[in-house]
Design an enzyme around this catalytic site. Sequence first.
Site, short mmCIF file in Angstrom:
data_model
loop_
_atom_site.label_atom_id
_atom_site.label_comp_id
_atom_site.label_asym_id
_atom_site.label_seq_id
_atom_site.Cartn_x
_atom_site.Cartn_y
_atom_site.Cartn_z
N CYS A 86 0.79 -1.23 0.00
CA CYS A 86 0.00 0.00 0.00
C CYS A 86 0.82 1.28 0.00
O CYS A 86 2.05 1.27 0.03
CB CYS A 86 -0.99 -0.03 1.16
SG CYS A 86 -2.32 -1.22 0.88
N ASP A 87 0.08 2.39 0.04
CA ASP A 87 0.53 3.73 -0.29
C ASP A 87 1.92 4.09 0.21
O ASP A 87 2.85 4.28 -0.57
CB ASP A 87 -0.46 4.76 0.27
CG ASP A 87 -1.85 4.58 -0.29
OD1 ASP A 87 -2.17 3.48 -0.75
OD2 ASP A 87 -2.64 5.54 -0.25
N SER A 96 -5.34 11.51 -1.98
CA SER A 96 -5.32 10.07 -2.21
C SER A 96 -5.17 9.83 -3.71
O SER A 96 -5.58 10.66 -4.53
CB SER A 96 -6.62 9.44 -1.72
OG SER A 96 -6.77 8.14 -2.25
#
Length: 547
Positions: A118-119, A462
């Site tokens: 993830c990010d 995001s």
Amino acid sequence: MNKKFMGTEAIMRRAMLKGCGFADEDIKTKPHIGIVNTYNEGAPGHAHLKQLAEVIKQGVWAAGGIPFEFGAPSTCGDMIVGEEELKYELAGRDAIALGIEYVSTVHQFDGLILLASCDNIIPGVCLGAIRMNVPSIIITGGSMLVGEYEGEEVLPCDVGVMTMGKEADSQRVQDIEDVACRCPGACSTMGTANSMQIMMEALGWTLPGTATIPAVYADKLRAARRAGKRIVEMVKEDLKPSDILTRETFLNAITTDIAMGGSTNVILHLIALAREVGVELTMNDFDRIGKKVPCICGVKPSGNYTIVDLHNAGGVPAMLKELQSLLYLDSKVVTGETLGDVVEKARNKNEDLIRNMNNPINPDGGLTILRGNLAPNSAIIRSSSVPENMKKFSGPARVFSRDQEGVKAIQEGKIKPGDVIVIRYEGPKGAPGMKEIMLSTDALVAYGLDTSVGLITDGRFSGFNHGPIVGHITPEAYEGGPLALVEEGDIISVDIKEAKLTLKISDGEMQKRREKWVKPEPKVKQGMMHIYAQMCRSADEGAGMTL
């Protein structure tokens, strides 16, 4: 023989490992491979990594290595959307790197395999691996499959927009919740998670063709086992991150990121990684490449496809094949091949999803660097997701200091078509932590204002977010940047074609306001975020904790 574990000076190290059940012949004769597992039962991107780690270990043993699994922290940023604590996410990148550096240094691993999805977690493990500079492979967890509601695809990024203003216990909300995350994996859009997974392939740091394998496909297990075998070979070859991560490799990654319409957060991460490895990389590189590379990848939000579709179309190698005239094909990858070798074997199976450069999704490219008197250093807009009518817009400023204030104004009908929302003091030092501005951007879409209202911020977004939204404004407001001087009703102009972000006031008026400006009190005065605020660089320098 493993010299680190031979002789009298290593007696304590051998004793400790024997206490864990490892045999003398393994300890002394085999490469020691650290398996960094960011497994987290409460984060869909990382909930499945326990099984992958076990399969990696099978590969390491089979190739003659000895694996040592250890944990690193991971989160799912969506767990805290709408809360002030969202600002912890970017700072978590440095916390992960510190943990990997700490454990790997003490245990003296000969090589590393790093599992992440993830990010900020992927660049966090990468920073740790760069500091160790031992042979390393990144293994990405892949994306989740796509949900469906009333005949339409539902992805996690749709939840906020589809349910905004609805009662939490309504059947619609519950049904959408049930299908948004169908299985483990990263959210299946070109969000930050998948953007960074793809960057691992563009950087040559993961096995070719594997970054986009969906989390639940058996192919992911087979790839993990291959990686376990390959890392032992890399230790013998002494193929380290510093051999792979050259300036040319980073330029390949920038070209890929712009061509795929990647998350704006990728810029932060690539600059931070380059700084760590000692490669010069600046916003000017993104600006220069962005002017000549079109967006050719139709994954949401730039198009209508998902990451699963991209994988089935040939994945990252197929996209690189379309870009090969712009790439440094002599760059190394972890398999020992060159990028040219990888591209030569690739095949594009969906030419509507992965376009050629003469038939792009958007000729403007995926990202545009903006500058002007409101962003003297830089600002970023995801130009491939901006409606045509908003590629040049201006309007009166509506000024807020928090994302929560902006969304409240939208919900109360106080934001009108033609307005430009300003959300400031959300940068690396101001938030602190450079918070993602998600509530206001989702509300613009939910209330039908995303084609008539702009938003600018020194925070970030995001990878889900899209539309006429500008972030990463530097210098940030907390450091006295021009964003701090904007007043309600000032006219702000954004021009993507000219790459300009302008506050329509005179230099004299700007100076008067600067002389009156008073720096706000820090929002956090202790703990992790206080430390981060003292040590972090600005967004245009990667926003990492470095001296």
